[in-house]
Structure formats: structure tokens, C-alpha cells
Design a protein around this motif. Structure first.
Motif, mmCIF file in Angstrom:
data_model
loop_
_atom_site.group_PDB
_atom_site.id
_atom_site.type_symbol
_atom_site.label_atom_id
_atom_site.label_comp_id
_atom_site.label_asym_id
_atom_site.label_seq_id
_atom_site.Cartn_x
_atom_site.Cartn_y
_atom_site.Cartn_z
ATOM 1 N N THR A 105 -15.132 55.777 -37.922
ATOM 2 C CA THR A 105 -15.970 56.815 -38.526
ATOM 3 C C THR A 105 -17.368 56.274 -38.824
ATOM 4 O OG1 THR A 105 -14.004 57.794 -39.549
ATOM 5 C CG2 THR A 105 -16.153 58.477 -40.425
ATOM 6 N N ALA A 106 -18.370 57.031 -38.396
ATOM 7 C CA ALA A 106 -19.758 56.645 -38.658
ATOM 8 C C ALA A 106 -20.088 56.802 -40.130
ATOM 9 C CB ALA A 106 -20.696 57.504 -37.814
ATOM 10 N N PRO A 107 -21.065 56.020 -40.625
ATOM 11 C CA PRO A 107 -21.386 56.085 -42.062
ATOM 12 C C PRO A 107 -22.208 57.311 -42.443
ATOM 13 C CG PRO A 107 -22.826 54.532 -40.953
ATOM 14 C CD PRO A 107 -21.815 54.957 -39.927
ATOM 15 N N SER A 108 -22.750 58.017 -41.475
ATOM 16 C CA SER A 108 -23.604 59.166 -41.813
ATOM 17 C C SER A 108 -23.379 60.269 -40.797
ATOM 18 C CB SER A 108 -25.077 58.732 -41.819
ATOM 19 O OG SER A 108 -25.442 58.252 -40.511
ATOM 20 N N TRP A 136 -22.712 63.504 -41.935
ATOM 21 C CA TRP A 136 -21.944 64.577 -42.554
ATOM 22 C C TRP A 136 -22.880 65.687 -43.022
ATOM 23 C CZ3 TRP A 136 -17.305 63.585 -41.126
ATOM 24 C CH2 TRP A 136 -16.828 62.278 -41.089
ATOM 25 N N ARG A 137 -22.555 66.897 -42.672
ATOM 26 C CA ARG A 137 -23.349 68.051 -43.148
ATOM 27 C C ARG A 137 -22.835 68.574 -44.480
ATOM 28 N NH1 ARG A 137 -24.705 71.611 -37.705
ATOM 29 N NH2 ARG A 137 -25.665 69.906 -36.526
ATOM 30 N N ASN A 138 -21.544 68.377 -44.658
ATOM 31 C CA ASN A 138 -20.946 68.842 -45.920
ATOM 32 C C ASN A 138 -20.610 67.629 -46.753
ATOM 33 O OD1 ASN A 138 -19.520 69.949 -47.984
ATOM 34 N ND2 ASN A 138 -17.948 70.925 -46.726
ATOM 35 N N HIS A 139 -21.345 67.477 -47.848
ATOM 36 C CA HIS A 139 -21.123 66.313 -48.711
ATOM 37 C C HIS A 139 -20.218 66.647 -49.864
ATOM 38 C CE1 HIS A 139 -24.077 63.923 -46.539
ATOM 39 N NE2 HIS A 139 -24.871 65.002 -46.545
#
Length: 487
Positions: A478-481, A483-486
Motif C-alpha cells: 500500500t502506498a503512503p498517500s 487517499w481521497r477519503n481520510h
């Protein structure tokens, strides 16, 4: 009582298959005979490709729901199966003794309690199964074990229920569904296991038990395209046939095969201990894959070792395995007895000397045998006998000891007796074997890897190694960034 129910020492046993949560009879049967006295126990449903297809279909249909069942619930059901086994230890013990001839006292005190432990261990291991997440350039790696699918488990006759549940328990814990094919010479306790599992609440189709001959129902199971794992314990020729069947579908295999294990005794060893454990190699009438059948003794102590061994082995009592005083029971089948005697007679004809034994007893009993004067390249040293027959060779130094020990096509186990820790470390590092015991024998922990090298097998099972086999091991990165929904 149904015509398909037989009574064995007062215990009711269903002779039909267990498929999709129901008893299923075949049009043909095969005779199950007790090795104790040659009496017929009953006629067992003889499966064909039709029953194999039905079992695979049942396992395939049950797989999605069982795979989706939580770890906690799967573990709970496995513990319930263990409870059921413990409630029926006496019944399981006497039925298996009559069916395969192993000692009743061993079944009561060790084997059947181990059956229950198999289920409890893998239930608990499942709940603790995890791999710590790790980072790769800021990305998170998460390892998981996904259920693989329907599994075919083919088990031997020398320890039928214990070795069956060594496979069944981790497969069920992993979330797989199972088709268990017990050996045709000892099928009865597998049928009882189906009853116990159903009573414990295992859903229909998750465990299926099918009986019959390998050439009929076995081949149909191992070649089926919907089977995702095959685990087999038995002979090398049968394993080769199974591997050929599995190859068309690239079905992963775990194979635990024969052994011709060495038992090395150095001059600095505790001779009393070495002799005691060497005589234990006659356990279960020599029908133990791990047995150290090749005694390799340093020349300086061979005379004393042999004297003590003969004295102790000659005191063993051979007879009815239901008798508490019996040390060695019968061999499983007349065909196996013929095989054992053939090995011994050919060895004697080639120049070997029977220090003890070397002949049949009454019925299906073979006298505990020790052969000396055997060459390293002889059949009796190179091939698995699977009976109460040991050979004795000598060595002069560590180099020769290792050369003799590794001098077969097998590599299942080895046992070393020495009073020198440094020597033990040197020797064990060079032995080709899946398991090595030093100054002990048959100490087994379910969390340890188990399997063989060379012709003794493919793969390892036990602890996490079992889940590695019965599961599809997945790594999710999984990438560290991004995400649109935090939330």
C-alpha cells in the motif's frame, strides 16, 4: 441397524462414504480384514470416479462459506472436534487397534490424545498467525494467508487417524475444504472422524471422507481440476503417480514419503540410552516411516552395543496388540508380510546374518530381526522394508559415519548418539534429513517443520509451514498517500 453399519468391539461404524454431509453407499465394496487374526471386520463402500466427483463438488460448493468464516469460529469448531475425539478415545483406540494392529495401550495413551491435540494446536496457531507489516520506500507490506480451496488428503495405514488429522486439522483451520481418502487397509477411524466432525458443527461439505483403492478413486481425486492442494503420505511409487496426475493442473503437492533413516552410535555415547532407543525402532512392528532402521555403530563399541541390544530386543513380547503386556503386534496385511520376508530372505541369501529373528511368526507376525554382514549397496540397506527389520553396520570415524548415513536415496530422519556436543554439531550439520534427533528419538512438536529430503518427500508441514502450504500466501503493498477519503 442399517446394513451399512458394522459393530467393532461394540462400536458402531458406518461403512459408507461421507459426502456433502450425508452417508453415500457405493454399488461395490471391499473387504476390511483385521491383521490380528485375519478375520473379516466388514465390507466397506468402494469408491470410484463417480464418488470422487461428488466429493469434489461438495467441497467446492462448501468452500466459499467456510473460507469466509472467521478465524475465531473456525478455531471454535476445531476445538469442538477435539472435544469429540477426547470423549471417544476408548472407542477410537479399540477400533483402530482391530483395524490396523497397532498396540491398544499406545492408542489409548498417546495416539488418540495426539489426534485431539492436532485439532487444538492448529486452531490456536490460526488465531496467532501473522506476519509483522514492513516498509519498502514508505510503502506498507502486509502478508496474509488466503484459503486455497478444496484439498485432497491421502493418508497411510500405519497410524491412520493421527496422520489423517495432522493434515485435516491445518487444512480446515486454513479455511480449506477437504476430501480425505484413508488407506483401504485401515479405513474405519476416518469414518468415525466424519461423525465426530458433524456432531461438532462442521458445515456439510467441509469434510468429506471417501474410501476405496488409489487406482480407482484416488486417481480421480488427484487429477480433478477443481482440487487446489494435494497432501500425501505413503510410498515413493504412489507419490510419483500422484505427481503425474497433479501435473496437468499444476496442483501444489506436499509429499511425506519413505525413509531409510540412520541411527548413529559413537563410542562416547551413553550406551544404555542408545540401546534402549535403538530397540524402540521396532515400535508398531517396524511400520514407522521415521524409524532408524540402519544402526551405524562405531567399531570400538559394536560388540558391547550388540550384546546389550540382543538382550533387550529378545525380551520384547510379540502378540495380540489388545494385551497390555504386548510390545510388538502384527504387520498390517499378508502382502506386507510377504514383502518383509522377501527382503530378509534375499539379504540372508546374499550373505547377511540374522543375529535375532529373520523369520515369520504365526499369522501376520514377523519376528524382530537384526541383520549384520550387510553391504552399503545391498538392497536391504538401500530400500525401505517397513517392518521389524534393522541392519547393523560399523564405522571407524566421523567421515565414514556421515558417508554411510547419507548413503541412500532417502533423507527423512536421522538419530545421533554422542557425549560430545561439538561432534554432534559437526555431524548433524552434514546429515541429509528433514529431522535429526541427538541423544533422543521421536520428540515431535507440531510447530516444527516436518518433511523429507531426496526421495523422502517434497515440502514441509507443521506450524506456519502448514498454513503456507494450505493457503495462498498474499502480500499487499500500500502506498503512503493518494487517499481521497481520510475518514
Amino acid at each position: 441397524m442399517s446394513e451399512h453399519i458394522i459393530t467393532v468391539a461394540g462400536v458402531a461404524v458406518d461403512t459408507r462414504h461421507w459426502i456433502g454431509g450425508e452417508r453415500v453407499a457405493s454399488t461395490q465394496t471391499f473387504e476390511d480384514v483385521s491383521p490380528i487374526d485375519g478375520s473379516t471386520i466388514g465390507d466397506i463402500s468402494r469408491g470410484t470416479a463417480m464418488e470422487a466427483a461428488a466429493a469434489v463438488a461438495a467441497a467446492k460448493a462448501a468452500f466459499p462459506a467456510w473460507a469466509a468464516t472467521s478465524r475465531a469460529e473456525r478455531a471454535r469448531i476445531l476445538h469442538a472436534i477435539a472435544d469429540g475425539v477426547e470423549k471417544r478415545i476408548e472407542e477410537l483406540a479399540i477400533v483402530e487397534t482391530i483395524d490396523n494392529g497397532a498396540l491398544l495401550r499406545s492408542h489409548r495413551r498417546g495416539v488418540m490424545p495426539r489426534v485431539a491435540h492436532n485439532f487444538r494446536f492448529f486452531a490456536d496457531w490460526l488465531l496467532s498467525l501473522e506476519h509483522e507489516d514492513f516498509e519498502t520506500r514508505g510503502h506498507t507490506n502486509h502478508v496474509s494467508w488466503d484459503p486455497a480451496g478444496p484439498c485432497v488428503l491421502i493418508t497411510p495405514w500405519n497410524a491412520p487417524l493421527m496422520l489423517a488429522t495432522w493434515k485435516v486439522a491445518p487444512a480446515l483451520a486454513a479455511g480449506d475444504t477437504v476430501m480425505l481418502k484413508p488407506a483401504e487397509w485401515s479405513p474405519l477411524t476416518a469414518s468415525l472422524l466424519a461423525d465426530i466432525a458433524a456432531e461438532a458443527g462442521l458445515p456439510a461439505g467441509v469434510l468429506n471422507v471417501v474410501q476405496g483403492y488409489g487406482s480407482e478413486i484416488g486417481d480421480a481425486l488427484t487429477s480433478h481440476p477443481d482440487v487446489r492442494r494435494i497432501s500425501f503420505t505413503g510410498s515413493v511409487p504412489t507419490a510419483k503417480r500422484i505427481a503425474e496426475s497433479a501435473a496437468a493442473n499444476l496442483t501444489p503437492l506436499s509429499l511425506e514419503l519413505g525413509g531409510k533413516s540412520p541411527l548413529l552410535v559413537f563410542a562416547d555415547a551413553d550406551l544404555d540410552l542408545a540401546v534402549d532407543l535403538a530397540v524402540q525402532q521396532y515400535d508398531n512392528a517396524g511400520q514407522v516411516c521415521l524409524a532408524g532402521t540402519r544402526l551405524l555403530v562405531e567399531e570400538a563399541v559394536v560388540e558391547e552395543f550388540t550384546r546389550r541390544f540382543v538382550e533387550k530386543a529378545s525380551a520384547l513380547k510379540q502378540g495380540d496388540p489388545r494385551d497390555e503386556a504386548t510390545d510388538i503386534g502384527p504387520n498390517i496385511h499378508p502382502r506386507q508380510l510377504e514383502k518383509i520376508d522377501g527382503f530378509v530372505q534375499r539379504a540372508v541369501a546374499a550373505g547377511a546374518r540374522a543375529v535375532i529373528g529373520g523369520h515369520r511368526g504365526d499369522g501376520q507376525y514377523y519376528a524382530p530381526t537384526l541383520l549384520t554382514g550387510v553391504a552399503q549397496d545391498s538392497e536391504i540397506v538401500q530400500e525401505e522394508v517397513f517392518g521389524p527389520v534393522l541392519t547393523l553396520q560399523t564405522f571407524t570415524d566421523e567421515e565414514e559415519a556421515v558417508l554411510l548415513a547419507n548413503g541412500t536415496r532417502f533423507g527423512l530422519a536421522a538419530t545421533v548418539f554422542t557425549g560430545n556436543r561439538e561432534r554432534a554439531e559437526r555431524i548433524t550439520a552434514r546429515l541429509v534429513a528433514g529431522t535429526v534427533w541427538v541423544n533422543c528419538f521421536f520428540v515431535r512438536d507440531l510447530q516444527a517443520p516436518f518433511g523429507g529430503s531426496r526421495l523422502s518427500g517434497v515440502g514441509r508441514e507443521g506450524g506456519t509451514w502448514s498454513f503456507d502450504f494450505y493457503c495462498d500466501v498474499k502480500n499487499t503493498v500500500t502506498a503512503p498517500s493518494g487517499w481521497r477519503n481520510h475518514g
